[in-house]
Write a protein that holds these residues in place. Structure first.
Motif, PDB file in Angstrom:
ATOM      1  N   ASN A 154      20.006  -0.129 -14.448  1.00  0.00           N
ATOM      2  CA  ASN A 154      18.969   0.287 -15.013  1.00  0.00           C
ATOM      3  C   ASN A 154      18.817   1.399 -14.162  1.00  0.00           C
ATOM      4  O   ASN A 154      18.551   1.407 -13.213  1.00  0.00           O
ATOM      5  N   HIS A 155      18.562   2.819 -15.109  1.00  0.00           N
ATOM      6  CA  HIS A 155      18.217   3.913 -13.759  1.00  0.00           C
ATOM      7  C   HIS A 155      17.062   4.252 -13.002  1.00  0.00           C
ATOM      8  O   HIS A 155      16.920   4.956 -11.957  1.00  0.00           O
ATOM      9  N   MET A 156      16.348   3.759 -13.154  1.00  0.00           N
ATOM     10  CA  MET A 156      14.904   2.997 -13.168  1.00  0.00           C
ATOM     11  C   MET A 156      15.135   2.377 -11.300  1.00  0.00           C
ATOM     12  O   MET A 156      14.063   2.192 -10.595  1.00  0.00           O
ATOM     13  N   GLY A 158      17.240   2.006 -10.237  1.00  0.00           N
ATOM     14  CA  GLY A 158      17.752   2.443  -9.201  1.00  0.00           C
ATOM     15  C   GLY A 158      17.931   3.381  -7.953  1.00  0.00           C
ATOM     16  O   GLY A 158      17.693   3.579  -6.952  1.00  0.00           O
ATOM     17  N   HIS A 159      16.650   4.213  -8.733  1.00  0.00           N
ATOM     18  CA  HIS A 159      15.534   5.160  -8.415  1.00  0.00           C
ATOM     19  C   HIS A 159      14.890   4.199  -7.537  1.00  0.00           C
ATOM     20  O   HIS A 159      14.359   4.334  -6.449  1.00  0.00           O
ATOM     21  N   MET A 160      14.335   3.260  -8.016  1.00  0.00           N
ATOM     22  CA  MET A 160      13.156   2.429  -7.185  1.00  0.00           C
ATOM     23  C   MET A 160      14.207   1.407  -5.598  1.00  0.00           C
ATOM     24  O   MET A 160      13.926   1.716  -3.853  1.00  0.00           O
ATOM     25  N   ILE A 186       8.665   7.804 -10.538  1.00  0.00           N
ATOM     26  CA  ILE A 186       7.504   8.678 -11.495  1.00  0.00           C
ATOM     27  C   ILE A 186       8.877  10.140 -11.657  1.00  0.00           C
ATOM     28  O   ILE A 186       9.542  10.598 -10.601  1.00  0.00           O
ATOM     29  N   SER A 187       9.412  10.711 -12.640  1.00  0.00           N
ATOM     30  CA  SER A 187      10.337  11.468 -12.939  1.00  0.00           C
ATOM     31  C   SER A 187       9.774  12.290 -14.318  1.00  0.00           C
ATOM     32  O   SER A 187       8.507  11.492 -14.809  1.00  0.00           O
ATOM     33  N   GLY A 188      11.694  12.466 -14.652  1.00  0.00           N
ATOM     34  CA  GLY A 188      10.926  13.762 -16.311  1.00  0.00           C
ATOM     35  C   GLY A 188      10.116  13.163 -17.407  1.00  0.00           C
ATOM     36  O   GLY A 188       9.273  13.239 -17.856  1.00  0.00           O
ATOM     37  N   GLY A 189      10.430  11.411 -17.058  1.00  0.00           N
ATOM     38  CA  GLY A 189      10.808  10.758 -18.559  1.00  0.00           C
ATOM     39  C   GLY A 189       9.929   9.149 -18.189  1.00  0.00           C
ATOM     40  O   GLY A 189       9.066   8.705 -18.864  1.00  0.00           O
ATOM     41  N   VAL A 213       4.863  12.696 -15.632  1.00  0.00           N
ATOM     42  CA  VAL A 213       4.093  13.169 -14.366  1.00  0.00           C
ATOM     43  C   VAL A 213       4.948  14.851 -14.367  1.00  0.00           C
ATOM     44  O   VAL A 213       4.555  15.556 -13.473  1.00  0.00           O
ATOM     45  N   GLY A 214       6.651  14.065 -14.541  1.00  0.00           N
ATOM     46  CA  GLY A 214       7.139  15.225 -14.248  1.00  0.00           C
ATOM     47  C   GLY A 214       7.231  16.615 -15.503  1.00  0.00           C
ATOM     48  O   GLY A 214       7.848  16.981 -15.885  1.00  0.00           O
ATOM     49  N   GLU A 215       7.255  15.893 -16.323  1.00  0.00           N
ATOM     50  CA  GLU A 215       7.105  16.171 -18.064  1.00  0.00           C
ATOM     51  C   GLU A 215       5.852  17.289 -17.569  1.00  0.00           C
ATOM     52  O   GLU A 215       5.271  18.715 -18.275  1.00  0.00           O
ATOM     53  N   TYR A 217       4.570  18.653 -14.917  1.00  0.00           N
ATOM     54  CA  TYR A 217       5.020  19.637 -13.379  1.00  0.00           C
ATOM     55  C   TYR A 217       6.100  20.151 -14.032  1.00  0.00           C
ATOM     56  O   TYR A 217       6.159  22.017 -14.806  1.00  0.00           O
ATOM     57  N   ASP A 218       6.691  19.939 -15.070  1.00  0.00           N
ATOM     58  CA  ASP A 218       7.601  20.893 -16.508  1.00  0.00           C
ATOM     59  C   ASP A 218       6.377  22.552 -17.139  1.00  0.00           C
ATOM     60  O   ASP A 218       7.125  23.591 -17.365  1.00  0.00           O
ATOM     61  N   LYS A 219       6.009  21.361 -18.559  1.00  0.00           N
ATOM     62  CA  LYS A 219       4.848  21.918 -19.422  1.00  0.00           C
ATOM     63  C   LYS A 219       3.936  23.379 -18.612  1.00  0.00           C
ATOM     64  O   LYS A 219       4.155  24.169 -18.877  1.00  0.00           O
ATOM     65  N   GLY A 230      10.592  22.489 -13.204  1.00  0.00           N
ATOM     66  CA  GLY A 230       9.422  22.951 -13.276  1.00  0.00           C
ATOM     67  C   GLY A 230       8.779  22.920 -11.830  1.00  0.00           C
ATOM     68  O   GLY A 230       8.341  23.529 -11.153  1.00  0.00           O
ATOM     69  N   GLY A 231       9.409  21.167 -11.417  1.00  0.00           N
ATOM     70  CA  GLY A 231       8.202  20.516 -10.231  1.00  0.00           C
ATOM     71  C   GLY A 231       8.777  21.074  -8.430  1.00  0.00           C
ATOM     72  O   GLY A 231       7.363  21.708  -8.065  1.00  0.00           O
ATOM     73  N   PRO A 232      10.302  21.866  -8.714  1.00  0.00           N
ATOM     74  CA  PRO A 232      10.420  22.479  -7.210  1.00  0.00           C
ATOM     75  C   PRO A 232       9.452  24.027  -7.069  1.00  0.00           C
ATOM     76  O   PRO A 232       8.934  24.576  -6.410  1.00  0.00           O
ATOM     77  N   GLY A 324      11.802   8.562  -7.768  1.00  0.00           N
ATOM     78  CA  GLY A 324      12.095   9.206  -9.303  1.00  0.00           C
ATOM     79  C   GLY A 324      12.383  10.894  -8.732  1.00  0.00           C
ATOM     80  O   GLY A 324      11.397  10.810  -7.869  1.00  0.00           O
ATOM     81  N   GLY A 325      12.755  11.620  -9.990  1.00  0.00           N
ATOM     82  CA  GLY A 325      12.688  13.205  -8.634  1.00  0.00           C
ATOM     83  C   GLY A 325      11.345  13.281  -9.082  1.00  0.00           C
ATOM     84  O   GLY A 325      12.020  14.107  -7.459  1.00  0.00           O
ATOM     85  N   VAL A 326      10.278  12.967  -9.133  1.00  0.00           N
ATOM     86  CA  VAL A 326       9.224  13.446  -9.029  1.00  0.00           C
ATOM     87  C   VAL A 326       8.835  13.928  -7.071  1.00  0.00           C
ATOM     88  O   VAL A 326       8.067  13.944  -6.444  1.00  0.00           O
ATOM     89  N   ALA A 328      10.176  13.449  -4.659  1.00  0.00           N
ATOM     90  CA  ALA A 328      10.522  15.036  -3.709  1.00  0.00           C
ATOM     91  C   ALA A 328       9.356  15.460  -3.442  1.00  0.00           C
ATOM     92  O   ALA A 328       9.953  15.976  -2.501  1.00  0.00           O
ATOM     93  N   ASN A 329       8.308  15.410  -4.114  1.00  0.00           N
ATOM     94  CA  ASN A 329       6.979  16.595  -4.359  1.00  0.00           C
ATOM     95  C   ASN A 329       6.956  16.437  -3.168  1.00  0.00           C
ATOM     96  O   ASN A 329       6.133  15.197  -2.333  1.00  0.00           O
ATOM     97  N   THR A 330       6.372  17.650  -1.989  1.00  0.00           N
ATOM     98  CA  THR A 330       6.093  17.173  -0.776  1.00  0.00           C
ATOM     99  C   THR A 330       4.513  17.077  -0.536  1.00  0.00           C
ATOM    100  O   THR A 330       4.013  16.515   0.192  1.00  0.00           O
ATOM    101  N   THR A 358      17.088  13.208  -6.699  1.00  0.00           N
ATOM    102  CA  THR A 358      17.220  13.578  -7.201  1.00  0.00           C
ATOM    103  C   THR A 358      17.951  12.435  -8.112  1.00  0.00           C
ATOM    104  O   THR A 358      18.394  11.584  -7.794  1.00  0.00           O
ATOM    105  N   ASP A 359      18.648  12.702  -9.602  1.00  0.00           N
ATOM    106  CA  ASP A 359      19.584  11.611 -10.149  1.00  0.00           C
ATOM    107  C   ASP A 359      21.524  11.580  -9.827  1.00  0.00           C
ATOM    108  O   ASP A 359      21.197  12.355  -8.755  1.00  0.00           O
ATOM    109  N   ASN A 360      21.306  10.514  -8.788  1.00  0.00           N
ATOM    110  CA  ASN A 360      23.257  10.190  -8.028  1.00  0.00           C
ATOM    111  C   ASN A 360      23.647   8.950  -8.645  1.00  0.00           C
ATOM    112  O   ASN A 360      22.591   8.158  -9.202  1.00  0.00           O
TER     113      ASN A 360
END
Ligand code: KG4
Ligand code: ZN
Length: 392
Positions: A154-156, A158-160, A186-189, A213-215, A217-219, A230-232, A324-326, A328-330, A358-360
């Motif tokens: 499960n991708h999540m 992996g993040h965790m 917290i990621s794009g999905g 939350v990533g969505e 940010y992107d919107k 959009g996050g960065p 998750g991707g978000v 990374a947010n400072t 980020t995804d890896n």
């Protein structure tokens, strides 16, 4: 144990090879090979990830990335060749829906020695289904050709789990994690609070009722005329506003659901509030855009922190991990580090190393190792990709 890992859930194609040792309580990982290609530049002109394009790019890039990863790992010394001929038909069936991959796969497998690996871990979800399928079918074909067990990750997860790793330069280790562990993913999905009471056993504590939350940010980034992802971009704008002033800005955005007595989130109202603000002020100066970005970030961090601390109290968690991707947010990292140490000094905070935000595929190999320790292998005949795969 050597774990080959494959990740294709979104817009990063990644292949890693890890040497793993130790137990669930204390595991060590050395990255022997790591190859990754980001498709962000390709998707940027569509303003988001375009699934059919992602699938095509994964199919095109998986074999070259695997070759690069194996070359870096220098693990091609088993001196045996895969016996492809008797398997040719089964392999062709496995790869029949992956144009662009099948031809490369056969050419590669015929000329490559079987690597010294013990199992193949692959992301089976969540993510974009067409993208996930390429990785899953590729992993199945490799597992069949090389006669190796397969692990569905499960991708999540992996993040965790990867966010718990500490690096000493060459080796990553995960140890001394006090349970219960609360994960804010917290990621794009995804936006969810997950508790791990026992190792690899998860319970959902809260989640977003609408946008991730990533969505959001992107919107919001798109509304401000900023490119994808959009996050960065929002982060850069917000940091510029913070550098100018520490005080309150004229702009006030809502903190959705912050007072509700649950651990759920909602971000679509926040996004809509930005939309209304931009309708009222269509010609925003750069400085005003930076202020809006800062207030948006402050609202997000306030809600994330309030809901997470509520979940900490409910679960009596001893550790907290962000993934998750978000993550990374400072600003989110700073808010959690500062406020947690003051308000919950007894809770150990684990923030992912920047490379793991980020995804890896390294994170997929790490999670895969824990499942391999439990002999939790997937049946290649029934394994499918699942865009909505849940952790709990
Ligand atoms: O985990 P991830 O790479 O892919 C998914 O599984 O979704 O997360 C991607 C999301 C995007 O929405 C992107 O805008 C966001 O993570 N993101 C950030 C930052 N870096 C990436 N959001 C806020 N601040 C960042 N620095
Ligand atoms: Zn991700």
């Amino acid at each position: 144990m050597n774990v080959l890992a494959i990740e294709t859930s979104c817009d990063e194609t990644a292949v890693s090879l890890l040497s793993c040792s130790g137990t669930e309580l204390s595991a060590r990982f050395t990255v022997l090979g790591n190859a990754l290609l980001s498709q962000i530049d390709i998707h940027r002109e569509y303003g988001g990830v375009f699934p059919a394009l992602a699938k095509r790019e994964h199919a095109k890039n998986l074999v070259p990335l695997l070759a690069a990863c194996l070359e870096e790992a220098e693990l091609l010394h088993e001196d045996t060749q895969a016996l492809v001929e008797p398997l040719h038909e089964s392999l062709s069936v496995l790869l029949e829906r992956e144009p662009g991959l099948a031809e490369q796969f056969f050419a590669f497998i015929k000329e490559t020695e079987v690597p010294d690996i013990d199992c193949i871990a692959v992301t089976s979800g969540p993510g974009l289904a067409p993208a996930l399928w390429v990785g899953v079918n590729f992993a199945k074909a490799l597992a069949l050709a090389w006669d190796k067990p397969l692990i569905a990750v499960n991708h999540m997860e992996g993040h965790m789990l990867s966010a718990l790793a500490q690096s000493d330069g060459t080796t990553l280790s995960i140890q001394n994690v006090e349970l219960p562990l609360l994960g804010l993913l917290i990621s794009g999905g995804h936006t969810e609070l997950v508790s791990m009471n026992e190792w690899l056993s998860y319970e959902l504590i809260g989640q977003t009722l609408d946008d991730a939350v990533g969505e959001a940010y992107d919107k919001v980034a798109r509304m401000l005329g900023l490119p994808y992802p959009g996050g960065p971009e929002i982060s850069k704008f917000a940091e510029a506003a913070r550098a100018r002033s520490q005080g309150e800005t004229a702009t006030q955005l809502p903190r959705p659901m912050i007072r509700e007595e649950n651990c759920d989130f909602s971000f679509s109202g926040l996004k809509t509030a930005v939309l209304y603000l931009l309708k009222k002020e269509p010609e925003l100066s750069q400085a005003r855009k930076e202020e809006v970005a800062k207030e948006f970030e402050d609202a997000v961090a306030d809600v994330l922190f309030a809901k997470t601390t509520r979940a900490l109290r409910e679960t009596r968690a001893r550790s907290l991990v962000l993934g998750g991707g978000v993550s990374a947010n400072t600003n989110i990292r700073r808010v959690f580090a500062e406020r947690l140490s003051i308000e919950y000094p007894e809770v150990a905070l684990h923030l992912p190393a920047p490379a793991f935000t980020t995804d890896n595929a390294v994170m997929i190999g790490m999670a895969g190792y824990y499942h391999a320790l439990r002999q939790d292998f997937a049946d290649p005949a029934t394994l499918s990709a699942d865009g909505n795969l849940s952790l709990v």
